[in-house]
Design an enzyme around this catalytic site. Structure first.
Site, PDB file in Angstrom:
ATOM      1  N   HIS A  92     100.577  24.672 -13.373  1.00 53.94           N
ATOM      2  CA  HIS A  92     100.111  24.283 -14.702  1.00 53.94           C
ATOM      3  C   HIS A  92      99.996  25.503 -15.611  1.00 53.94           C
ATOM      4  O   HIS A  92      99.846  26.642 -15.164  1.00 53.94           O
ATOM      5  CB  HIS A  92      98.756  23.569 -14.609  1.00 53.94           C
ATOM      6  CG  HIS A  92      97.640  24.415 -14.059  1.00 53.94           C
ATOM      7  ND1 HIS A  92      96.917  25.281 -14.828  1.00 53.94           N
ATOM      8  CD2 HIS A  92      97.119  24.507 -12.803  1.00 53.94           C
ATOM      9  CE1 HIS A  92      95.988  25.875 -14.091  1.00 53.94           C
ATOM     10  NE2 HIS A  92      96.096  25.425 -12.843  1.00 53.94           N
ATOM     11  N   GLY A 145      99.841  12.378  -3.368  1.00 53.84           N
ATOM     12  CA  GLY A 145     100.092  12.102  -1.966  1.00 53.84           C
ATOM     13  C   GLY A 145     100.291  13.339  -1.125  1.00 53.84           C
ATOM     14  O   GLY A 145     100.419  13.262   0.093  1.00 53.84           O
ATOM     15  N   LYS A 199      96.341  10.975 -13.665  1.00 56.96           N
ATOM     16  CA  LYS A 199      96.438  11.740 -12.415  1.00 56.96           C
ATOM     17  C   LYS A 199      95.312  12.766 -12.308  1.00 56.96           C
ATOM     18  O   LYS A 199      94.767  13.017 -11.223  1.00 56.96           O
ATOM     19  CB  LYS A 199      97.798  12.437 -12.340  1.00 56.96           C
ATOM     20  CG  LYS A 199      97.975  13.397 -11.157  1.00 56.96           C
ATOM     21  CD  LYS A 199      97.663  12.725  -9.816  1.00 56.96           C
ATOM     22  CE  LYS A 199      98.156  13.541  -8.631  1.00 56.96           C
ATOM     23  NZ  LYS A 199      97.595  14.888  -8.535  1.00 56.96           N
ATOM     24  N   GLU A 206      89.265  11.781  -6.178  1.00 60.76           N
ATOM     25  CA  GLU A 206      89.628  12.312  -4.856  1.00 60.76           C
ATOM     26  C   GLU A 206      88.598  13.314  -4.358  1.00 60.76           C
ATOM     27  O   GLU A 206      88.154  13.264  -3.197  1.00 60.76           O
ATOM     28  CB  GLU A 206      91.003  12.958  -4.971  1.00 60.76           C
ATOM     29  CG  GLU A 206      91.456  13.817  -3.827  1.00 60.76           C
ATOM     30  CD  GLU A 206      92.711  14.605  -4.189  1.00 60.76           C
ATOM     31  OE1 GLU A 206      92.751  15.831  -3.893  1.00 60.76           O
ATOM     32  OE2 GLU A 206      93.642  14.014  -4.771  1.00 60.76           O
ATOM     33  N   ARG A 311      82.379  22.422  -4.103  1.00 61.41           N
ATOM     34  CA  ARG A 311      83.606  23.184  -3.865  1.00 61.41           C
ATOM     35  C   ARG A 311      83.453  24.624  -4.353  1.00 61.41           C
ATOM     36  O   ARG A 311      83.840  25.572  -3.662  1.00 61.41           O
ATOM     37  CB  ARG A 311      84.781  22.534  -4.608  1.00 61.41           C
ATOM     38  CG  ARG A 311      85.307  21.272  -4.007  1.00 61.41           C
ATOM     39  CD  ARG A 311      86.106  20.448  -5.025  1.00 61.41           C
ATOM     40  NE  ARG A 311      87.281  21.115  -5.539  1.00 61.41           N
ATOM     41  CZ  ARG A 311      88.513  20.942  -5.091  1.00 61.41           C
ATOM     42  NH1 ARG A 311      88.732  20.107  -4.097  1.00 61.41           N
ATOM     43  NH2 ARG A 311      89.542  21.569  -5.647  1.00 61.41           N
ATOM     44  N   HIS A 481      63.481  16.670 -32.727  1.00 64.88           N
ATOM     45  CA  HIS A 481      64.748  15.976 -32.498  1.00 64.88           C
ATOM     46  C   HIS A 481      64.651  14.472 -32.720  1.00 64.88           C
ATOM     47  O   HIS A 481      65.665  13.770 -32.594  1.00 64.88           O
ATOM     48  CB  HIS A 481      65.267  16.265 -31.088  1.00 64.88           C
ATOM     49  CG  HIS A 481      65.808  17.654 -30.945  1.00 64.88           C
ATOM     50  ND1 HIS A 481      66.978  18.056 -31.546  1.00 64.88           N
ATOM     51  CD2 HIS A 481      65.339  18.734 -30.280  1.00 64.88           C
ATOM     52  CE1 HIS A 481      67.214  19.322 -31.256  1.00 64.88           C
ATOM     53  NE2 HIS A 481      66.225  19.764 -30.481  1.00 64.88           N
TER      54      HIS A 481
END
Length: 506
Positions: A92, A145, A199, A206, A311, A481
């Protein structure tokens, strides 16, 4: 010349020659797949060795005459029919821009580029804009895949205008994965950058699913003291029936638990360090982008985001080691005090499924919000078919649950899956199991970010008495606020409140 031929529902190209630019694991696998399907493939890659490996493998498999290599873009383009069809399988970012610029002198009106990399959707749309002025068609096509599917038939998610997609779909249907009914897992995702966007969110889903399944593995291994063979047996059982039936990540989990290195006899999983580094090394951008999109579209996606932070923490093991030294130790996961192991394993199965379903819900909600903003005309029935097989988030039970909902997407005012009774019912049924697993895991110091955040998600997405009441009061106290008063805001829309209280004079 690429012939115009009638497809079952539209007119498309009979593509007999393609170029594949980028011969890494995905590009190489697709090149072999195309050649095996009888398509002549012209390769280009900076690495001659990478191209030679593909050609050698093609010869060994009996279709070496279908693949050639090219060192320059002029000869590459001259090897193709008209219109030329070129497949990108590139990292990318700027690499694709450079390749496109280099090709431009050799491209003509009607030529087609199918970008099968994990590209950012904004880059895709920028390149589509650059190409359209030359009459060149540019398809942003997410491919899922992994490298095995790239070789045998991946899930493919193309986005472009209808006419361009009609031209390339016969080719894509020929090479895409097929579901159990033999239907190709490809379709018109939508216009513009929709293919790469869908995707991208697929990858966010995923990551949420992978985190939940990995957390369940950790609980079984350490919390229950199970052997890898026993865990593999459990995962195989989970994948064979019930809510996790046909879930790709559960299926390969069983294989991973059982696999031994034939050279050493050592269990491969036991040798794998606990580092997921792709986000930091730059190999993978979709996890970062999917979370940025969720935040930017104001969609709560805690299963996805907690998996991503997990991760990131795992990637820098040196940082964890240094922090552990500063703390004088860590908080290792403990054996759990479980009286009924089978009952707890069932809770763990349901909790894992519920977290996976929550990841789906959050991802679809992001796609729906973005689609309404940019008007890509995303076809949710096609998206579900794209995810039916060949992709990492393949989950047969979830697909069956979503099928009747997605079939009616055109008549719905929103695709927010939390409003769907069948989805809500499954999330509600999973909540007690989530709670029991989280309680045990917390007591035993197990790391369960995706599972625990899925539990909180269900609670705060359905609650109308949240502690954010106090949060809002503090914002008004120091920032003026504004807030809404209880009972005066029946619609509950996310708009600025009408009231301010002078909690303390300036």
């Amino acid at each position: 010349m690429a012939d115009m031929t009638k497809n079952s529902s539209s007119e498309g190209l009979d593509i007999k020659k393609v170029a594949v630019i980028g011969c890494g694991s995905m590009g190489g696998g697709m090149a072999l797949l195309f050649a095996e399907k009888g398509i002549s493939v012209s390769l280009q890659d900076p690495s001659t060795e990478a191209m030679d490996i593909i050609i050698k493998q093609a010869k060994e498999e009996g279709f070496g005459d279908k693949i050639s290599k090219h060192s320059d873009q002029k000869s590459l383009c001259e090897s193709l029919d008209s219109p030329k069809v070129l497949i990108f399988s590139l990292p990318h970012g700027s690499v694709g821009d450079g390749v496109l610029s280099g090709l431009m002198p050799y491209l003509e009106k009607g030529d087609i580029i199918i970008d099968c990399g994990n590209e950012h959707w904004k880059n895709t749309e920028r390149r589509q804009g650059k190409c359209v002025t030359r009459g060149i068609r540019y398809v942003g096509c997410g491919v899922s895949g992994g490298y095995q599917a790239a070789r045998r038939g991946p899930s493919m998610c193309p986005g472009a205008d209808d006419q361009t997609l009609d031209l390339v779909l016969p080719f894509l249907r020929k090479v895409a994965a097929k579901d159990p009914q033999g239907r190709p897992c490809v379709g018109k995702a939508g216009t513009g950058g929709a293919g790469h966007y869908v995707k991208m969110i697929h990858n966010g889903i995923e990551h949420g699913m992978m985190s939940a399944i990995s957390e369940a593995w950790g609980i079984m291994r350490t919390g229950l003291g199970m052997s890898e063979d026993d865990i593999g047996e459990v995962l195989e059982k989970w994948n064979s029936k019930g809510e996790l039936e046909g879930t790709f990540l559960v299926k390969i989990g069983a294989d991973i638990c059982r696999t031994k290195d034939p050279k050493t006899g050592e269990r491969v999983l036991d040798t794998v360090e606990d580092k997921v580094v792709q986000d930091i090394t730059g190999e993978e951008g979709t996890g970062i982008w999917s979370n940025e999109e969720a935040v930017g579209e104001h969609i709560p996606a805690p299963t996805l985001s907690s998996a991503h932070y997990f991760r990131l923490a795992s990637a820098d093991r040196a940082q964890r080691a240094r922090a552990q030294k500063a703390f004088g130790g860590d908080f290792p996961a403990q054996k759990l005090d479980i009286q009924d192991k089978d009952k707890f394993l069932e809770d763990l199965r349901v909790a894992t499924y519920t977290a996976c379903l929550a990841a789906y819900v959050q991802g679809i909600n992001v796609i729906d919000r973005k689609n309404r903003e940019v008007h890509w005309n995303i076809d949710f029935t096609e998206v579900l078919q794209i995810w039916r097989a060949g992709c990492i988030i393949q989950a047969d039970y979830i697909a069956s649950l979503l099928e009747p909902i997605f079939a009616e997407y055109r008549s719905k005012d929103t695709m927010n899956l939390l409003f769907e009774k069948t989805v809500a019912s499954d999330l509600k049924k999973g909540q007690p199991a989530l709670k029991r697993v989280v309680v045990q895991a917390v007591l035993g110091d197990h790391v369960i970010p995706a599972i625990s955040n899925s539990l909180d998600y269900i609670k705060y997405q359905t609650g109308l008495e949240l502690p954010t009441q106090f949060y809002e009061a503090e914002l008004d106290y120091f920032g003026k606020h504004m807030y809404d008063k209880k009972g005066e805001d029946p619609e509950g829309a996310p708009t600025t409140g009408k009231y301010h209280f002078e909690w303390k004079k300036a």
